[in-house]
Scaffold this active site. Structure first.
Site, short mmCIF file in Angstrom:
data_model
loop_
_atom_site.label_atom_id
_atom_site.label_comp_id
_atom_site.label_asym_id
_atom_site.label_seq_id
_atom_site.Cartn_x
_atom_site.Cartn_y
_atom_site.Cartn_z
N HIS A 178 0.84 -1.43 -0.04
CA HIS A 178 0.02 -0.06 0.05
C HIS A 178 0.70 1.25 -0.04
CE1 HIS A 178 0.73 -0.04 4.56
NE2 HIS A 178 0.20 1.11 4.43
N LYS A 182 0.62 5.61 -1.88
CA LYS A 182 0.77 7.08 -1.20
C LYS A 182 0.69 8.23 -2.10
CE LYS A 182 1.57 4.93 3.29
NZ LYS A 182 0.95 5.25 4.37
N ASP A 235 8.05 -6.99 8.47
CA ASP A 235 6.90 -6.38 8.29
C ASP A 235 6.98 -4.96 7.78
OD1 ASP A 235 4.16 -5.70 9.29
OD2 ASP A 235 5.05 -4.18 10.75
N HIS A 240 7.80 -2.31 2.36
CA HIS A 240 7.49 -0.83 2.26
C HIS A 240 8.76 -0.21 1.97
CE1 HIS A 240 3.57 -1.90 3.26
NE2 HIS A 240 3.65 -1.90 4.50
N LYS A 340 8.76 0.30 16.20
CA LYS A 340 7.52 0.84 16.83
C LYS A 340 7.90 1.41 18.14
CE LYS A 340 4.72 -2.27 14.30
NZ LYS A 340 3.72 -1.67 13.45
C1 BG6 Z 1 1.74 -2.40 7.63
C2 BG6 Z 1 2.69 -2.92 8.79
O1 BG6 Z 1 2.16 -3.20 6.58
O2 BG6 Z 1 2.08 -1.10 7.41
C3 BG6 Z 1 2.13 -2.37 10.09
O3 BG6 Z 1 2.02 -4.40 9.03
C4 BG6 Z 1 2.65 -0.95 9.86
O4 BG6 Z 1 2.82 -2.74 11.14
C5 BG6 Z 1 1.88 -0.54 8.68
O5 BG6 Z 1 1.87 -0.16 10.94
C6 BG6 Z 1 2.21 1.03 8.27
O6 BG6 Z 1 1.70 1.54 7.40
P1 BG6 Z 1 1.18 3.04 7.30
O7 BG6 Z 1 0.35 3.47 5.93
O8 BG6 Z 1 0.30 3.22 8.65
O9 BG6 Z 1 2.32 3.96 7.54
#
Ligand code: BG6
Length: 494
Positions: A178, A182, A235, A240, A340
């Site tokens: 995802h 953005k 994760d 990402h 985190k």
């Molecule tokens: C997810 C992770 O893919 O992305 C999460 O599993 C993380 O742990 C999240 O918090 C972050 O996404 P965003 O869009 O909130 O930055």
């Protein structure tokens, strides 16, 4: 014009569907962007019918969207939604689903199947769809959407890929990350390739290093089971952050075709210098949050979180140093970091330029001129900023840092900021693969982190800690190549 389709969501009562998919589909409907004749089929195990399900969806949307919900659009949206009761563990469900999809009045022959499910279910569901010919495209197109993580490690990802591609063609598979939806992430591409100014500087001759940071103040929330099995490297970084890296580092594609863009991204991943097991400690750092404070609030440590085993050594913080062995980037360190329970919630890319070759101002009051930075803010602040040095007015030679701001963020009139999922769901319906991962891209991204995962998996008796609410452990500074390099924690002038 978009073709009509049936958009089937598996796992529709789950978190992703409630917080992202259904709200995004509602927003697209409210903006008139969904195709005429779209039908949304929500598959779930709970003993609900269309009426109870629509009430549930109504409630979730009210909770999430609140006053901005448009009642007329909402009723139009709810009418498009159907509930299909079925347990995906039972093959019978897929037989009935096929019959439902094929015999319902007004349903199109084009289908999207969105697996909003734990990744362990992907193979089985894809296979059951195929067994029932729901992958066959004679009457209309069939698309399968899956979410990261695509596998658990390199080997598992290969097995998953092999299995999915036995049942669906690559052109039918949409692997979502995802972050690619953005706004500012897409803007990195535009910023680099729609402007000439930066291009001559965008290489090893002028760039000292690159940092990509994603920090969250939140902890693991209610995802203990998933998170403890995954950890920060899997994760966030494997997916990402490596995607952000490809956008910063890629060469301009010959055109905007999905394949051309993805070819260039794959070249970057392939050029990342492999990290042998013996060099893992020099290139990767992990840590876990301990107890800490946020303002006047006490925050529990990771091991105090519900559902986390008392001796877990899963990392909640991971940092990596990578090198890209190509002409543009050779020997420029790229630092990736995520955590985190950090001191702030931000995602941003910071690019530090080298010092000018001549120390012209050394003999003046300015002892050391700070280097130029280029900052690409992804969230919450969406911005593009260049930090430069200017002369302070007055007698004598003094400088200060100023920021040239090319921010693009504005809030539309209706107050609704586009969510990454809205753009991506529309791309799936349009059949545009450019913001989705190709099979080889997933493979190469896993190859980057796999040696680190292997070493960390056996070294389970110790992990560094950092206080919750801090910027992470100081020990991670050992990754830096030079003393002049340090983590950048803010988009404001330092
Ligand atoms: C997810 C992770 O893919 O992305 C999460 O599993 C993380 O742990 C999240 O918090 C972050 O996404 P965003 O869009 O909130 O930055």
């Amino acid at each position: 014009m978009l073709e009509p389709c049936v958009f089937t969501i598996f796992g529709s009562t789950g978190h992703l569907s409630r917080t992202k998919l259904l709200p995004s589909l509602y927003h697209l409907e409210a903006e008139g962007r969904l195709p005429e004749g779209i039908v949304i089929v929500c598959v779930g195990r709970r003993p609900w019918n269309n009426e109870t399900w629509r009430k549930e969806v109504n409630r979730w949307l009210e909770e999430r969207i609140g006053a901005r919900l448009d009642n007329q659009r909402l009723s139009q949206f709810l009418e498009k939604i159907h509930y299909f009761l079925g347990d995906i563990e039972s093959p019978e469900t897929f037989v009935k689903l096929k019959e439902f999809l094929e015999t319902s009045q007004g349903f199109s022959d084009n289908h999207v199947f969105y697996l909003s499910l734990p990744p362990a279910e992907y193979k089985m569901v894809a296979h059951q769809l195929a067994v029932n010919d729901l992958n066959q495209e004679e009457a209309g197109w069939r698309r399968l959407v899956i979410e990261k993580p695509f596998g658990y490690d390199l080997e598992d990802a290969q097995t998953l890929d092999y299995s999915l591609r036995k049942d669906f063609g690559e052109h039918q598979l949409f692997r979502i990350d995802h972050y690619l939806g953005k706004e500012t992430v897409q803007n990195v591409f535009v910023f680099r390739f729609a402007n000439l100014m930066m291009e001559p500087l965008w290489n090893r001759n002028y760039i000292d290093h690159v940092q990509i940071t994603h920090s969250e103040m939140a902890g693991i929330e209610d995802r203990a089971e998933f998170y403890d099995g995954a950890g920060a490297l899997r994760d966030m970084i494997q997916s990402h952050l490596l995607q952000l890296l490809t956008l910063v580092a890629m060469e301009p594609p010959p055109n905007l075709d999905a394949e051309s863009i993805r070819d260039e991204k794959v070249k970057v991943l392939k050029s990342i210098r492999p990290i042998p097991k013996s060099a893992v400690h020099a290139h990767a750092f992990r840590a876990q949050y301990g107890r800490g404070r946020n303002g006047d609030r006490n925050i529990p440590g990771y091991l105090d979180e519900a559902g986390i085993p008392k001796h877990s050594t899963t990392e909640t913080y991971a940092a990596l140093k990578l090198y890209i062995d190509n002409w543009r980037w050779r020997n420029v360190p790229i630092y990736l970091r995520t955590g985190k329970r950090m001191a702030g919630s931000h995602s941003f890319i910071s690019i530090r330029f080298k010092h000018p070759p001549q120390q012209l101002f050394r003999e003046t009051q300015i002892e050391e001129i700070p280097p130029n930075w280029l900052l690409l803010g992804i969230q919450p602040e969406q911005c593009i900023r260049a930090e430069m040095q200017v002369r302070e007015p007055g007698i004598g030679m003094r400088t200060r840092t100023t920021q040239l701001d090319a921010s693009t963020c504005y809030l539309p009139e209706n107050g609704h900021q586009l969510d990454a999922y809205e753009a991506l769901l529309l791309d799936v319906i349009e059949g545009d693969h450019s913001q989705f991962l190709r099979s080889d891209e997933v493979h190469w991204a896993w190859s980057v982190v796999d040696p680190i995962l292997k070493v960390w998996a056996v070294e389970r008796d110790f992990i560094h800690t950092y206080p919750a609410g801090s910027w992470g452990p100081l020990e991670s500074n050992r990754l830096f190549e030079k003393e002049s390099q340090a983590w950048r924690n803010t988009l404001a002038s330092e």
